[in-house]
Write a protein that holds these residues in place. Structure first.
Motif, short mmCIF file in Angstrom:
data_model
loop_
_atom_site.label_atom_id
_atom_site.label_comp_id
_atom_site.label_asym_id
_atom_site.label_seq_id
_atom_site.Cartn_x
_atom_site.Cartn_y
_atom_site.Cartn_z
N LEU A 50 0.90 -1.25 0.27
CA LEU A 50 0.18 -0.29 0.37
C LEU A 50 0.68 1.16 -0.23
CD1 LEU A 50 -2.89 -1.03 2.96
CD2 LEU A 50 -3.06 -0.19 -0.04
N ASN A 51 2.00 0.48 0.78
CA ASN A 51 3.19 2.43 0.83
C ASN A 51 3.48 2.30 -0.38
OD1 ASN A 51 1.69 3.83 3.22
ND2 ASN A 51 2.39 1.71 4.42
N LEU A 83 -5.38 -5.76 9.92
CA LEU A 83 -6.69 -5.19 10.30
C LEU A 83 -6.91 -3.40 10.91
CD1 LEU A 83 -10.14 -4.91 9.14
CD2 LEU A 83 -9.74 -6.30 11.36
N GLN A 84 -6.38 -4.07 11.83
CA GLN A 84 -6.56 -2.26 12.82
C GLN A 84 -5.03 -1.12 12.69
OE1 GLN A 84 -5.47 -3.67 17.04
NE2 GLN A 84 -5.90 -2.08 17.88
N LYS A 85 -4.76 -1.37 11.22
CA LYS A 85 -3.34 -0.35 10.76
C LYS A 85 -4.25 0.12 9.55
CE LYS A 85 1.57 -1.09 12.23
NZ LYS A 85 0.82 -1.05 13.48
N LEU A 86 -4.88 -0.61 8.90
CA LEU A 86 -5.63 0.19 7.82
C LEU A 86 -6.76 1.05 8.53
CD1 LEU A 86 -4.77 -2.99 4.70
CD2 LEU A 86 -3.48 -1.24 6.09
N PHE A 92 -6.52 4.72 4.02
CA PHE A 92 -6.47 3.74 4.01
C PHE A 92 -8.16 2.89 4.26
CE2 PHE A 92 -1.57 3.28 3.52
CZ PHE A 92 -1.38 3.55 2.18
N ARG A 93 -8.33 3.93 4.72
CA ARG A 93 -9.26 3.31 6.12
C ARG A 93 -10.89 3.07 4.97
NH1 ARG A 93 -11.26 6.81 10.51
NH2 ARG A 93 -12.38 5.43 10.61
N SER A 94 -10.65 3.68 4.43
CA SER A 94 -12.14 3.62 3.28
C SER A 94 -12.40 2.03 2.12
CB SER A 94 -12.25 4.78 2.11
OG SER A 94 -11.01 4.90 0.92
N ILE A 95 -11.20 1.77 1.79
CA ILE A 95 -10.83 0.38 0.99
C ILE A 95 -11.77 -1.15 2.00
CG2 ILE A 95 -9.20 -1.63 -0.05
CD1 ILE A 95 -7.05 0.74 0.38
N PRO A 96 -12.60 -1.28 1.45
CA PRO A 96 -13.40 -2.36 2.27
C PRO A 96 -12.64 -3.83 2.66
CG PRO A 96 -14.82 -2.41 -0.06
CD PRO A 96 -13.25 -0.99 -0.13
#
Lengths: 162, 143
Positions: A50-51, A83-86, A92-96
């Motif tokens: 992701l990064n 899960l917690q990090k994302l 990134f939180r909007s990615i289901p």
């Protein structure tokens, strides 16, 4: 209907077992779920992906996921931690995130929803079980849901260039 | 395992006709479903807290549906309220929307909506979308 059904979605799976990745790929194929599928081996790789760090620096080989398939039991960094990090990261939180697991432990379910997992689904530990889970994922997440838009991708690239 | 007698859905929509449509669609999907519909958020939150107080399933309803006829700002606040409440945050929230800008869709997911679904205009299509939603959340892949 999903406004982006014409485009291939980017599906990223986190699983430490290469054979599992192959099985999921086979199930995607058999369910006609056409997507750009990437499998990363653990939570640290997911964050690198992701990064765009480590072995994932090429945007073409690490496109932003439209959906993430996550198992809770992973080496290096557990699925719980990923899960917690994302879900606490603004970028990134909007990615289901679909927690796809064989665990029927109620604590795992409660924890996942608590942390913001979009859904927790249980697969039978067989290829038939996996295939039916993938079919359900396709019917709901690709054909019923409206996924988050993609263009923030471009703005993230811009941020990096500045 | 699951000891609940029947799945429960809580619907919030300011429009009476839509509340009825949504309710009927879920009842068609499953006969044993318990549908609770609310016109105002106080009603919904009151119900969710009451159910959570009974220790139902670690949460309250099994699914919350936020209908089309709700002001955006209001829906944002409501999702934030539910998702920041330790007793309620586990409940999946489905947001039904019309045609809206992408930024709004992202905002719903950012706030913790579990799924955003574009509500079809035609009744048959709405029914099919809600049936898929119901099959998904109350199907064999979920507890």
């Amino acid at each position: 209907m999903n406004h982006r059904t014409v485009n291939r979605i980017v599906l990223v799976m986190v699983d430490d077992d290469e054979d599992d990745c192959l099985l999921v790929e086979a199930a995607l194929y058999e369910a006609y779920l056409k997507c750009d599928f990437h499998c990363v081996k653990d939570g640290l790789d997911m964050l690198d992906y992701l990064n765009r760090r480590g072995s994932f620096t090429e945007p073409d080989s690490s496109p932003r996921p439209d959906l993430i398939l996550l198992d809770l039991n992973l080496p290096a960094m557990s699925g719980r931690e990923v899960l917690q990090k994302l879900k606490t990261d603004q970028r990134f939180r909007s990615i289901p995130i679909i927690v796809l697991t064989t665990s029927i432990n109620e604590e795992d379910i409660a924890f996942s929803y608590d942390m913001g997992a979009n859904t927790y689904i249980i697969k039978e530990p067989s290829f038939a079980g996996l295939l039916s889970a993938i079919k359900v994922v396709k019917e709901y997440w690709l054909e019923t849901a409206t996924l988050p838009p993609r263009e923030e991708f471009a703005s993230r690239k811009k941020d990096r260039e500045n | 395992m699951n000891t609940k007698p029947s799945p429960a859905v809580a619907i919030l929509d300011e429009d009476g006709d839509d509340r009825l449509l949504l309710q009927q669609a879920f009842e068609l999907c499953r006969q044993d479903i318990e549908v609770h519909s609310f016109e105002v958020s106080e009603g919904l939150l009151g119900y969710l807290h009451e159910q959570a107080g009974h220790g139902k399933h670690g949460g309250a309803a099994d699914l919350v549906i936020l209908g089309l006829h709700l002001p955006w700002e209001f829906t944002f606040d409501l999702i934030a309220t539910i998702k920041s409440d330790p007793g309620l945050r586990q409940i999946p929230i489905i947001v039904l929307i019309g045609l809206v800008p992408d930024a709004l869709i992202k905002r719903f997911y950012d706030l913790g909506a579990n799924t955003v679904i574009t509500r079809p205009v035609l009744w048959d299509e709405l029914l099919s979308v809600l049936k898929k939603t119901c099959d998904y959340w109350f199907g064999p892949l979920h507890m």
